[in-house]
Design a protein around this motif. Structure first.
Motif, PDB file in Angstrom:
ATOM      1  N   LEU A 422       0.818  -1.205   0.000  1.00 30.72           N
ATOM      2  CA  LEU A 422       0.000   0.000   0.000  1.00 30.72           C
ATOM      3  C   LEU A 422       0.856   1.261   0.000  1.00 30.72           C
ATOM      4  CD1 LEU A 422      -2.841   1.204   0.098  1.00 30.72           C
ATOM      5  CD2 LEU A 422      -2.742   1.057   2.597  1.00 30.72           C
ATOM      6  N   GLY A 423       1.946   1.242   0.775  1.00 31.02           N
ATOM      7  CA  GLY A 423       2.829   2.396   0.795  1.00 31.02           C
ATOM      8  C   GLY A 423       3.430   2.666  -0.572  1.00 31.02           C
ATOM      9  N   ARG A 424       3.886   1.599  -1.247  1.00 32.48           N
ATOM     10  CA  ARG A 424       4.438   1.764  -2.588  1.00 32.48           C
ATOM     11  C   ARG A 424       3.378   2.278  -3.557  1.00 32.48           C
ATOM     12  NH1 ARG A 424       7.019  -3.431  -4.369  1.00 32.48           N
ATOM     13  NH2 ARG A 424       8.973  -2.505  -3.651  1.00 32.48           N
ATOM     14  N   ALA A 425       2.163   1.767  -3.442  1.00 27.71           N
ATOM     15  CA  ALA A 425       1.091   2.232  -4.330  1.00 27.71           C
ATOM     16  C   ALA A 425       0.886   3.729  -4.181  1.00 27.71           C
ATOM     17  CB  ALA A 425      -0.204   1.481  -4.022  1.00 27.71           C
ATOM     18  N   HIS A 426       0.882   4.221  -2.936  1.00 33.36           N
ATOM     19  CA  HIS A 426       0.713   5.655  -2.700  1.00 33.36           C
ATOM     20  C   HIS A 426       1.920   6.438  -3.192  1.00 33.36           C
ATOM     21  CE1 HIS A 426      -3.086   6.113  -0.593  1.00 33.36           C
ATOM     22  NE2 HIS A 426      -2.829   5.025   0.104  1.00 33.36           N
ATOM     23  N   ARG A 427       3.121   5.965  -2.884  1.00 30.58           N
ATOM     24  CA  ARG A 427       4.326   6.681  -3.319  1.00 30.58           C
ATOM     25  C   ARG A 427       4.377   6.794  -4.844  1.00 30.58           C
ATOM     26  NH1 ARG A 427       6.703   3.347   0.500  1.00 30.58           N
ATOM     27  NH2 ARG A 427       7.530   1.959  -1.121  1.00 30.58           N
ATOM     28  N   MET A 428       4.164   5.694  -5.502  1.00 33.04           N
ATOM     29  CA  MET A 428       4.271   5.685  -6.964  1.00 33.04           C
ATOM     30  C   MET A 428       3.182   6.538  -7.597  1.00 33.04           C
ATOM     31  SD  MET A 428       6.925   3.881  -7.933  1.00 33.04           S
ATOM     32  CE  MET A 428       6.545   3.488  -9.645  1.00 33.04           C
ATOM     33  N   SER A 429       1.949   6.397  -7.117  1.00 36.53           N
ATOM     34  CA  SER A 429       0.855   7.136  -7.739  1.00 36.53           C
ATOM     35  C   SER A 429       1.012   8.637  -7.545  1.00 36.53           C
ATOM     36  CB  SER A 429      -0.499   6.662  -7.211  1.00 36.53           C
ATOM     37  OG  SER A 429      -0.588   6.839  -5.815  1.00 36.53           O
ATOM     38  N   ARG A 430       1.576   9.056  -6.399  1.00 35.57           N
ATOM     39  CA  ARG A 430       1.801  10.479  -6.166  1.00 35.57           C
ATOM     40  C   ARG A 430       2.971  11.008  -7.002  1.00 35.57           C
ATOM     41  NH1 ARG A 430      -0.432  13.134  -1.862  1.00 35.57           N
ATOM     42  NH2 ARG A 430       0.367  14.936  -3.018  1.00 35.57           N
ATOM     43  N   ARG A 431       3.992  10.194  -7.196  1.00 36.76           N
ATOM     44  CA  ARG A 431       5.189  10.668  -7.896  1.00 36.76           C
ATOM     45  C   ARG A 431       5.063  10.585  -9.414  1.00 36.76           C
ATOM     46  NH1 ARG A 431      10.331   7.799  -5.342  1.00 36.76           N
ATOM     47  NH2 ARG A 431      11.412   9.320  -6.697  1.00 36.76           N
ATOM     48  N   LEU A 432       4.203   9.731  -9.906  1.00 39.45           N
ATOM     49  CA  LEU A 432       4.045   9.610 -11.357  1.00 39.45           C
ATOM     50  C   LEU A 432       3.390  10.865 -11.931  1.00 39.45           C
ATOM     51  CD1 LEU A 432       2.936   5.897 -11.602  1.00 39.45           C
ATOM     52  CD2 LEU A 432       4.896   6.891 -12.817  1.00 39.45           C
ATOM     53  N   ARG A 433       3.985  11.439 -12.958  1.00 39.63           N
ATOM     54  CA  ARG A 433       3.430  12.622 -13.609  1.00 39.63           C
ATOM     55  C   ARG A 433       2.493  12.164 -14.719  1.00 39.63           C
ATOM     56  NH1 ARG A 433       6.029  17.681 -15.413  1.00 39.63           N
ATOM     57  NH2 ARG A 433       3.900  18.304 -14.935  1.00 39.63           N
ATOM     58  N   ALA A 434       1.245  12.007 -14.355  1.00 40.98           N
ATOM     59  CA  ALA A 434       0.234  11.532 -15.300  1.00 40.98           C
ATOM     60  C   ALA A 434      -1.128  12.019 -14.843  1.00 40.98           C
ATOM     61  CB  ALA A 434       0.247  10.004 -15.384  1.00 40.98           C
ATOM     62  N   GLY A 435      -2.017  12.209 -15.795  1.00 42.76           N
ATOM     63  CA  GLY A 435      -3.362  12.655 -15.450  1.00 42.76           C
ATOM     64  C   GLY A 435      -4.181  11.595 -14.749  1.00 42.76           C
ATOM     65  N   THR A 436      -3.910  10.325 -15.047  1.00 42.08           N
ATOM     66  CA  THR A 436      -4.605   9.209 -14.404  1.00 42.08           C
ATOM     67  C   THR A 436      -3.586   8.147 -14.031  1.00 42.08           C
ATOM     68  OG1 THR A 436      -6.646   9.550 -15.678  1.00 42.08           O
ATOM     69  CG2 THR A 436      -6.326   7.379 -14.703  1.00 42.08           C
ATOM     70  N   VAL A 437      -3.688   7.618 -12.825  1.00 45.50           N
ATOM     71  CA  VAL A 437      -2.870   6.481 -12.395  1.00 45.50           C
ATOM     72  C   VAL A 437      -3.806   5.383 -11.918  1.00 45.50           C
ATOM     73  CG1 VAL A 437      -1.095   5.640 -10.808  1.00 45.50           C
ATOM     74  CG2 VAL A 437      -0.941   7.972 -11.730  1.00 45.50           C
ATOM     75  N   TRP A 438      -3.664   4.208 -12.509  1.00 39.03           N
ATOM     76  CA  TRP A 438      -4.438   3.045 -12.068  1.00 39.03           C
ATOM     77  C   TRP A 438      -3.558   2.165 -11.181  1.00 39.03           C
ATOM     78  CZ3 TRP A 438      -4.669   4.098 -17.554  1.00 39.03           C
ATOM     79  CH2 TRP A 438      -5.882   4.676 -17.960  1.00 39.03           C
ATOM     80  N   VAL A 439      -4.124   1.622 -10.125  1.00 44.76           N
ATOM     81  CA  VAL A 439      -3.409   0.724  -9.235  1.00 44.76           C
ATOM     82  C   VAL A 439      -4.078  -0.642  -9.292  1.00 44.76           C
ATOM     83  CG1 VAL A 439      -2.668   0.263  -6.867  1.00 44.76           C
ATOM     84  CG2 VAL A 439      -2.658   2.617  -7.745  1.00 44.76           C
ATOM     85  N   ASN A 440      -3.316  -1.648  -9.708  1.00 45.45           N
ATOM     86  CA  ASN A 440      -3.781  -3.035  -9.825  1.00 45.45           C
ATOM     87  C   ASN A 440      -4.980  -3.167 -10.769  1.00 45.45           C
ATOM     88  OD1 ASN A 440      -1.760  -3.816  -8.050  1.00 45.45           O
ATOM     89  ND2 ASN A 440      -3.070  -3.567  -6.254  1.00 45.45           N
ATOM     90  N   CYS A 441      -4.978  -2.346 -11.804  1.00 47.44           N
ATOM     91  CA  CYS A 441      -6.003  -2.409 -12.852  1.00 47.44           C
ATOM     92  C   CYS A 441      -5.510  -1.538 -14.000  1.00 47.44           C
ATOM     93  CB  CYS A 441      -7.361  -1.925 -12.348  1.00 47.44           C
ATOM     94  SG  CYS A 441      -7.370  -0.222 -11.732  1.00 47.44           S
TER      95      CYS A 441
END
Length: 482
Positions: A422-441
């Protein structure tokens, strides 16, 4: 029922010059119809109709609730004609009929119903002032909207443009893509039947260099919204600057990273979804997961699964309900992708599956689902948006390297992360420069959430309440009442 003319001021009509263009189906390369083809004079006529309808017609002054009711009736009519319109989509751009109905028509109907229900639920503001003064902040319809839409999702993306504009009280001139001019003309006729006054929704088929440019330069267009390539988006910004500095809303290209960590909840599901993310719609999606960024410890397992899955995505007749992947949109796209693929292989990438034209006997531009590995960071296959069913695989060792690879592109439309942490999911989604980030989908969403990108993927947002920002102006009224 194949449309034969432009839709301007509430009715079909021929082009002012009598020009017509053959619409070619990628299913087999045959001609569907000789369609009226707009020129500058037709663009001017459509804008004039939209201008009259905005300045003098009832639509902007109609109660928001009543505008919403028209959009709801519009949705019901599209639902009633769903099978007919889905067939037009399949014939004009090659989308398999199961997806034309189950995704394209479903999306348009949901979009109309969403904005039909939202039309009367956007309130203004009354900021605090001193005694004897009253301040009102209201959202006013922005005016005439020009929408230039792509061929890959002609109704989905078209609806994302015109539905919120209509809900806001604007009038619209929509230019279809050259490859997919039929389905939206049929939809516009249904809009008139639902109760849209003449001139409120106009649809033009024509060349981008002529009609699109004229709309971009037209002084009576107040807002321009475009989905397509970054190169054309730059042109629209120039047209706006050189004319009336109209507001320009752009959703442009993408080279989206699909990042798979070893602790993905289900590696097989991640691999199967990665295959779907690039082979669905023949890879002709701005958000296609065209870069698989996978941890080196599980890369071979995931790639082998995708190569195996590719066998289930072999192209077929798009009118067959069992077909999952149809042709590319036209011969030009096929030759461009094959040429880029050859260059990428010459630059050191390794072909794992596909890479060849198939079903050539049909006359259609069919390309086998393709996977390449070993492409260096400067390889054309990981740098350029191919807009086809070609997956480039890159590997990483840790989070920082995954982010460096993900960001090694001028685009920023979408990304995905597969992890159980969960921590990695939050870190990656916040740091990725993209309009939409999907996690596990991948490619999940709803009309309630905005869609758009950053960097060279554009600016502005489609979908959700936020789309209304693109088609409204904030007005301040200050009243001194003593």
């Amino acid at each position: 029922m194949l449309p034969e003319g432009l839709f301007i001021d509430g009715a079909g009509r021929a082009a002012s010059t009598g020009a017509r263009r053959s619409v070619i189906t990628p299913r087999d390369g045959s001609s569907l119809v000789e369609l009226a083809w707009a020129g500058e004079a037709d663009a001017d006529a459509a804008v004039a109709a939209a201008r009259r309808a905005f300045d003098h017609g009832p639509w902007p002054r109609t109660a928001a609730r009543e505008r919403g009711e028209v959009l709801l009736r519009f949705a019901d009519l599209v639902e009633r004609h769903r099978a007919e319109i889905a067939r037009l989509v399949t014939l004009e751009m090659g989308k398999p009929i199961a997806y034309a109905d189950g995704i394209e028509l479903r999306a348009l109907i949901r979009c109309l119903r969403f904005y039909g229900g939202l039309a009367d639920k956007t309130a203004g503001e009354i900021p605090p002032t001193t005694d004897g003064e009253l301040a009102l902040v209201t959202r006013e319809p922005a005016g005439v909207v020009a929408a230039v839409v792509p061929w890959n999702f002609p109704l989905t993306i078209g609806g994302w443009k015109f539905a919120p504009a209509l809900a806001a009280g604007c009038t619209v001139v929509l230019k279809t893509a050259e490859q997919s001019p039929l389905s939206m003309q049929r939809v516009a006729a249904l809009g008139a039947e639902a109760g849209l006054p003449p001139g409120v929704l106009n649809v033009l088929s024509g060349d981008g260099a002529t009609v699109g440019r004229r709309l971009g330069e037209h002084p009576d267009v107040d807002v321009l919204t475009f989905t397509g390539s970054t190169a054309v988006g730059r042109h629209f910004l120039r047209y706006a600057a050189d004319s009336n500095v109209k507001r320009v809303h752009l959703e442009l290209g993408g080279k989206s990273p699909n990042i798979v960590f070893p602790d993905a909840p289900d590696l097989d599901a991640a691999a199967d979804t990665a295959a779907w993310a690039i082979f669905f719609n023949s890879g002709e999606m701005c958000t296609a997961g065209s870069r698989l960024v996978v941890h080196e410890d599980v890369a071979e397992r995931v790639v082998a699964r995708i190569v195996e899955a590719a066998a289930g995505w072999q192209p077929g007749d798009p009118l067959d309900p069992e077909t999952k992947m149809g042709p590319l949109v036209d011969e030009r796209s096929l030759h461009r992708i094959l040429g880029t693929l050859t260059t990428g292989l010459d630059q050191g990438a390794t072909l794992r599956t596909g890479g060849t034209r198939v079903l050539e006997h049909t006359g259609g531009p069919y390309l086998a689902p393709t996977v390449v590995t070993g492409a260096a960071r400067d390889n054309v296959l990981v740098r350029e948006e191919l807009f086809g069913p070609v997956l480039a695989v890159q590997t990483f060792r840790d989070e920082d390297e995954a982010l460096r690879i993900a960001h090694d592109t001028p685009y920023g439309l979408a990304a995905a992360v597969w992890t159980s942490d969960l921590g990695r999911a939050h870190r990656m989604s916040r740091r990725l420069r993209a309009g939409t980030v999907w996690v596990n989908c991948y490619e999940e969403g709803d009309m309630t959430v905005p869609f758009g990108g950053v960097k060279l993927s554009g600016a502005g947002r489609d979908k959700s309440r936020h789309a209304l920002d693109e088609y409204t102006d904030l007005k301040t009224t200050w009243i001194n009442h003593g």
